[in-house]
Motif scaffolding. Structure first.
Motif, mmCIF file in Angstrom:
data_model
loop_
_atom_site.group_PDB
_atom_site.id
_atom_site.type_symbol
_atom_site.label_atom_id
_atom_site.label_comp_id
_atom_site.label_asym_id
_atom_site.label_seq_id
_atom_site.Cartn_x
_atom_site.Cartn_y
_atom_site.Cartn_z
ATOM 1 N N ILE A 11 -10.005 -15.064 36.268
ATOM 2 C CA ILE A 11 -8.634 -15.023 36.704
ATOM 3 C C ILE A 11 -8.672 -14.481 37.834
ATOM 4 O O ILE A 11 -9.060 -13.428 38.030
ATOM 5 N N THR A 67 -5.391 -24.615 27.174
ATOM 6 C CA THR A 67 -5.566 -25.186 28.609
ATOM 7 C C THR A 67 -5.484 -24.120 29.702
ATOM 8 O O THR A 67 -6.211 -24.669 30.926
ATOM 9 N N ASP A 68 -5.059 -23.000 29.771
ATOM 10 C CA ASP A 68 -5.015 -22.336 31.117
ATOM 11 C C ASP A 68 -4.704 -20.798 30.741
ATOM 12 O O ASP A 68 -3.975 -20.491 29.728
ATOM 13 N N ASP A 72 -3.409 -17.732 33.036
ATOM 14 C CA ASP A 72 -2.860 -17.524 34.472
ATOM 15 C C ASP A 72 -2.546 -15.901 34.623
ATOM 16 O O ASP A 72 -1.850 -15.494 33.771
ATOM 17 N N GLY A 123 -13.524 -17.765 31.206
ATOM 18 C CA GLY A 123 -13.224 -18.296 32.681
ATOM 19 C C GLY A 123 -13.133 -17.043 33.589
ATOM 20 O O GLY A 123 -13.290 -16.016 33.231
ATOM 21 N N ARG A 131 -11.676 -19.557 25.050
ATOM 22 C CA ARG A 131 -11.967 -20.098 26.270
ATOM 23 C C ARG A 131 -12.428 -19.085 27.254
ATOM 24 O O ARG A 131 -12.243 -17.530 27.179
ATOM 25 N N TYR A 188 -0.196 -11.685 31.864
ATOM 26 C CA TYR A 188 -1.128 -12.844 31.803
ATOM 27 C C TYR A 188 -0.277 -13.806 30.962
ATOM 28 O O TYR A 188 0.293 -13.596 30.075
ATOM 29 N N GLU A 211 3.367 -21.059 25.547
ATOM 30 C CA GLU A 211 3.050 -19.925 26.458
ATOM 31 C C GLU A 211 3.047 -18.633 25.621
ATOM 32 O O GLU A 211 3.753 -18.061 25.152
ATOM 33 N N ALA A 253 -1.176 -17.383 28.419
ATOM 34 C CA ALA A 253 -2.156 -18.359 28.134
ATOM 35 C C ALA A 253 -1.463 -19.487 27.597
ATOM 36 O O ALA A 253 -0.532 -19.370 26.935
ATOM 37 N N LYS A 254 -1.718 -20.486 28.085
ATOM 38 C CA LYS A 254 -0.807 -21.753 27.830
ATOM 39 C C LYS A 254 -1.968 -22.735 26.655
ATOM 40 O O LYS A 254 -2.951 -22.868 26.897
#
Length: 168
Positions: A142, A27-28, A30, A140, A138, A41, A91, A43-44
Motif C-alpha cells: 500500500i 481486487t484491491d 487502498d 501487496g 492477497r 484502508y 468495500e 479492501a475491495k
C-alpha cells in the motif's frame, strides 16, 4: 436394493458437486484516510453470483498482516446482499491504530509503503446449503500518501479540479 441406494447417492453427490457456487476475488486494498486515532484502508471484494436471486452476505472477517505481524483484524457484520446474476463489489473498511503503524516505521521509511498480507473470509448464506465461507488472500504493498497529498489531496484529484475550471 443396496445397489439402487448407492446409485441414488452417487447421483445426488454428482448433482451437488456440479451446482454453481458464488466466487469472489480480493481486487484491491487502498489507503483511504488518516484520522486522529487510526489509518483507514478499504479492501475491495468482487463477488460473482451465478443465481437468479440475491444472496445475503452474513459477515466478512479479515486479518491484515505486515512484516509477519497482525496489525488489524475484525469483522464487518451484515454488509448486505450480492445482486442476482451479476457481480457486486463490497468495500470492507479496515482500521489500523496509529500505535501499530509506529511499529512499522522501518518498512515505511525504506520505501514509503506498507507491505501487507490480507486474509479475508466472506460468509454467504446459501439457501438449502447453509453458510458458505469463501477464503480470500492477497499480498501487496500500500503506497502511503505524501504529506502534501494527505493535506491537499492526490495529484489526480488536483488535475481533475483544474480540468473542471478551464473552459473549452
Amino acid at each position: 436394493m443396496s445397489g439402487l441406494v448407492d446409485k441414488a447417492k452417487n447421483f445426488v453427490a454428482d448433482k451437488i458437486a456440479n451446482v454453481p457456487k458464488p466466487d469472489a476475488s480480493l481486487t484491491d486494498v487502498d489507503f483511504k484516510k488518516v484520522s486522529f486515532d487510526s489509518a483507514d484502508y478499504i479492501a475491495k471484494v468482487s463477488v460473482n453470483n451465478p443465481y437468479s436471486h440475491p444472496l445475503p452476505v452474513c459477515e466478512v472477517k479479515y486479518t491484515l498482516k505486515s512484516a509477519g505481524r497482525v496489525i488489524a483484524s475484525g469483522n464487518m457484520p451484515d454488509p448486505g446482499s450480492i445482486k442476482s446474476s451479476g457481480t457486486t463489489v463490497l468495500e470492507v473498511p479496515v482500521k489500523v491504530p496509529h500505535s501499530i503503524i509506529v511499529t512499522l516505521v522501518r518498512d515505511v521509511a525504506k520505501d514509503w509503503d506498507i507491505d501487507y498480507e490480507l486474509d479475508l473470509g466472506l460468509i454467504i448464506d446459501l439457501p438449502l446449503v447453509g453458510n458458505l465461507t469463501i477464503p480470500l488472500s492477497r499480498k501487496g504493498e500500500i503506497k502511503l500518501p505524501t504529506l502534501s497529498e494527505a493535506i491537499w489531496g492526490s495529484k489526480d484529484e488536483a488535475s481533475k479540479e483544474t480540468k473542471k475550471e478551464i473552459p473549452k
